[in-house]
Motif scaffolding. Structure first.
Motif, PDB file in Angstrom:
ATOM      1  N   VAL A 189      41.842  37.734  41.049  1.00  0.00           N
ATOM      2  CA  VAL A 189      42.207  38.906  40.007  1.00  0.00           C
ATOM      3  C   VAL A 189      43.633  39.152  40.238  1.00  0.00           C
ATOM      4  CG1 VAL A 189      41.965  41.154  38.915  1.00  0.00           C
ATOM      5  CG2 VAL A 189      39.891  39.707  39.459  1.00  0.00           C
ATOM      6  N   ALA A 190      43.845  39.414  41.661  1.00  0.00           N
ATOM      7  CA  ALA A 190      45.289  39.702  42.150  1.00  0.00           C
ATOM      8  C   ALA A 190      46.366  38.677  41.592  1.00  0.00           C
ATOM      9  CB  ALA A 190      45.374  40.059  43.421  1.00  0.00           C
ATOM     10  N   ALA A 191      45.949  37.618  41.919  1.00  0.00           N
ATOM     11  CA  ALA A 191      46.726  36.213  41.728  1.00  0.00           C
ATOM     12  C   ALA A 191      46.954  36.084  40.337  1.00  0.00           C
ATOM     13  CB  ALA A 191      45.989  35.106  42.448  1.00  0.00           C
ATOM     14  N   ARG A 215      48.134  48.317  34.822  1.00  0.00           N
ATOM     15  CA  ARG A 215      46.585  48.470  34.672  1.00  0.00           C
ATOM     16  C   ARG A 215      46.146  47.375  33.516  1.00  0.00           C
ATOM     17  NH1 ARG A 215      43.520  52.520  36.377  1.00  0.00           N
ATOM     18  NH2 ARG A 215      45.426  53.538  36.962  1.00  0.00           N
ATOM     19  N   LEU A 216      46.793  47.249  32.774  1.00  0.00           N
ATOM     20  CA  LEU A 216      46.297  46.529  31.482  1.00  0.00           C
ATOM     21  C   LEU A 216      46.398  45.080  31.869  1.00  0.00           C
ATOM     22  CD1 LEU A 216      48.292  48.172  28.236  1.00  0.00           C
ATOM     23  CD2 LEU A 216      45.782  48.154  28.975  1.00  0.00           C
ATOM     24  N   LYS A 217      47.263  44.530  32.571  1.00  0.00           N
ATOM     25  CA  LYS A 217      47.262  43.180  33.244  1.00  0.00           C
ATOM     26  C   LYS A 217      46.160  42.914  34.046  1.00  0.00           C
ATOM     27  CE  LYS A 217      51.465  42.676  35.234  1.00  0.00           C
ATOM     28  NZ  LYS A 217      52.590  42.251  35.619  1.00  0.00           N
ATOM     29  N   GLU A 219      43.306  44.606  34.064  1.00  0.00           N
ATOM     30  CA  GLU A 219      42.103  44.610  33.178  1.00  0.00           C
ATOM     31  C   GLU A 219      41.724  43.284  32.600  1.00  0.00           C
ATOM     32  OE1 GLU A 219      42.576  48.039  30.925  1.00  0.00           O
ATOM     33  OE2 GLU A 219      41.872  49.487  32.520  1.00  0.00           O
ATOM     34  N   ASP A 220      42.868  42.678  32.067  1.00  0.00           N
ATOM     35  CA  ASP A 220      42.817  41.402  31.134  1.00  0.00           C
ATOM     36  C   ASP A 220      42.476  40.268  32.144  1.00  0.00           C
ATOM     37  OD1 ASP A 220      43.702  42.534  28.972  1.00  0.00           O
ATOM     38  OD2 ASP A 220      45.803  41.846  29.012  1.00  0.00           O
ATOM     39  N   ALA A 221      42.838  40.296  33.350  1.00  0.00           N
ATOM     40  CA  ALA A 221      42.594  39.410  34.394  1.00  0.00           C
ATOM     41  C   ALA A 221      40.906  39.389  34.686  1.00  0.00           C
ATOM     42  CB  ALA A 221      43.331  39.539  35.702  1.00  0.00           C
ATOM     43  N   ILE A 222      40.687  40.585  34.805  1.00  0.00           N
ATOM     44  CA  ILE A 222      39.136  40.912  35.268  1.00  0.00           C
ATOM     45  C   ILE A 222      38.469  40.459  34.026  1.00  0.00           C
ATOM     46  CG2 ILE A 222      37.438  42.903  35.529  1.00  0.00           C
ATOM     47  CD1 ILE A 222      39.470  44.463  36.978  1.00  0.00           C
ATOM     48  N   ARG A 223      38.767  40.548  32.870  1.00  0.00           N
ATOM     49  CA  ARG A 223      38.011  40.350  31.998  1.00  0.00           C
ATOM     50  C   ARG A 223      37.983  38.611  31.681  1.00  0.00           C
ATOM     51  NH1 ARG A 223      39.938  44.935  28.935  1.00  0.00           N
ATOM     52  NH2 ARG A 223      41.807  43.833  28.440  1.00  0.00           N
ATOM     53  N   GLU A 224      39.134  38.059  31.848  1.00  0.00           N
ATOM     54  CA  GLU A 224      39.189  36.433  31.724  1.00  0.00           C
ATOM     55  C   GLU A 224      38.617  35.827  32.741  1.00  0.00           C
ATOM     56  OE1 GLU A 224      43.401  35.258  31.243  1.00  0.00           O
ATOM     57  OE2 GLU A 224      43.783  36.879  29.776  1.00  0.00           O
ATOM     58  N   LEU A 225      38.515  36.480  34.020  1.00  0.00           N
ATOM     59  CA  LEU A 225      37.706  35.814  35.349  1.00  0.00           C
ATOM     60  C   LEU A 225      36.433  36.301  35.314  1.00  0.00           C
ATOM     61  CD1 LEU A 225      40.690  35.974  37.924  1.00  0.00           C
ATOM     62  CD2 LEU A 225      39.949  33.927  36.745  1.00  0.00           C
ATOM     63  N   ASN A 226      35.821  37.091  34.386  1.00  0.00           N
ATOM     64  CA  ASN A 226      34.504  37.748  34.417  1.00  0.00           C
ATOM     65  C   ASN A 226      34.142  38.196  35.727  1.00  0.00           C
ATOM     66  OD1 ASN A 226      32.083  38.311  33.465  1.00  0.00           O
ATOM     67  ND2 ASN A 226      31.144  36.177  34.028  1.00  0.00           N
ATOM     68  N   TYR A 227      35.180  38.925  36.365  1.00  0.00           N
ATOM     69  CA  TYR A 227      35.127  39.335  37.581  1.00  0.00           C
ATOM     70  C   TYR A 227      34.166  40.622  37.597  1.00  0.00           C
ATOM     71  CZ  TYR A 227      36.070  42.057  42.140  1.00  0.00           C
ATOM     72  OH  TYR A 227      36.088  42.733  43.131  1.00  0.00           O
ATOM     73  N   SER A 228      33.432  40.617  38.728  1.00  0.00           N
ATOM     74  CA  SER A 228      32.423  41.701  38.889  1.00  0.00           C
ATOM     75  C   SER A 228      32.463  42.093  40.489  1.00  0.00           C
ATOM     76  CB  SER A 228      31.051  41.449  38.840  1.00  0.00           C
ATOM     77  OG  SER A 228      29.866  42.356  39.024  1.00  0.00           O
ATOM     78  N   PRO A 229      32.971  43.415  40.779  1.00  0.00           N
ATOM     79  CA  PRO A 229      32.821  43.784  42.132  1.00  0.00           C
ATOM     80  C   PRO A 229      31.782  43.304  43.034  1.00  0.00           C
ATOM     81  CG  PRO A 229      33.856  45.261  40.614  1.00  0.00           C
ATOM     82  CD  PRO A 229      33.121  44.425  39.916  1.00  0.00           C
TER      83      PRO A 229
END
Length: 244
Positions: A189-191, A215-217, A219-229
């Motif tokens: 997500v960071a990358a 923050r928006l960038k 959140e977009d990355a989290i959605r696109e990568l389907n990241y789940s902590p």
């Protein structure tokens, strides 16, 4: 080859330390490491350089037999499509990139170095460490080209000691081999967002002072990568803090 390796290694994810904190750092790197005189770099230039950096990292993951991050090829191809690379023939027949009076995209020089590796037959020897939290780019000097670690003195010995202690590296500590499922990690997500892992953590946990655009960038990355902590890891960190 060294230029490409050093370009990828301008961020050390294991330490969450990026050499390019701002456009001026990128400009300095071009000047000092690549010996390229460039115009003043912008935030857009920095974002583009980071995209190319992480795209190349995913290619080097594949060289080592690991699974790339989801969507990495599409992301890299989009980044490549924005880079201008022009060659010129000099007075003595030498092939050069651009000319002294041209404003050449400095990332074109990086791609030229990539192509030199390919032509020289060294490209596949550039790899990324099998330790997933590391992902440091390295030149595989092993005789059969089967090296797995950026350094036996660091990641290699760490993995060996863990194995000898009866607690070998867990599956999520190793880069998945080709064909295996790769869940997105905080690092991914960071990358993708072009920020630090700490910034991603602040967004997820609603802590710290994160600019709205950043923050928006994230959140977009989290959605696109389907990241789940990872809830287990978060619980362990929370418990450690409470025990301090």
């Amino acid at each position: 080859m060294l230029l490409v390796r050093d370009f990828v290694n301008t961020v050390e994810w294991q330490e969450d330390a990026d050499s390019w904190s701002g456009p001026e750092d990128l400009e300095r790197w071009y000047s000092e490491r690549a010996d390229i005189a460039v115009m003043a770099q912008t935030e857009d230039d920095l974002a583009q350089a980071r995209r190319l950096r992480e795209g190349l990292r995913n290619v080097l993951l594949q060289h080592a037999g690991h699974e790339p991050v989801a969507g990495a090829a599409t992301e890299l191809n989009e980044a490549l499509g924005r880079i201008s690379l022009r060659f010129r023939v000099g007075d003595s027949g030498e092939l050069t990139i651009g000319a002294d009076d041209d404003l050449v995209d400095p990332l074109g020089y990086v791609l030229s170095a990539v192509d030199s590796c390919r032509v020289g037959g060294t490209w596949e020897r550039l790899k990324v460490c099998a330790r997933d939290s590391c992902r440091w780019a390295y030149w595989d000097e092993s005789r059969n080209g089967a090296g797995r670690w950026c350094s036996m003195a660091w990641c290699g010995n760490y993995a060996k000691m863990r194995t000898r202690s009866g607690k070998p590296l867990a599956a999520d500590e190793l880069s998945p081999t080709r064909g295996e499922y790769r869940p997105a990690r905080l690092l991914d997500v960071a990358a993708k967002a072009g920020v630090s892992m700490k910034t991603v953590s602040n967004v997820i946990n609603a802590t710290g002072n994160v600019a709205q655009a950043t923050r928006l960038k994230v959140e977009d990355a989290i959605r696109e990568l389907n990241y789940s902590p990872n809830p287990v890891a978060r619980a362990l960190r929370k418990g450690a803090r409470q025990g301090d």
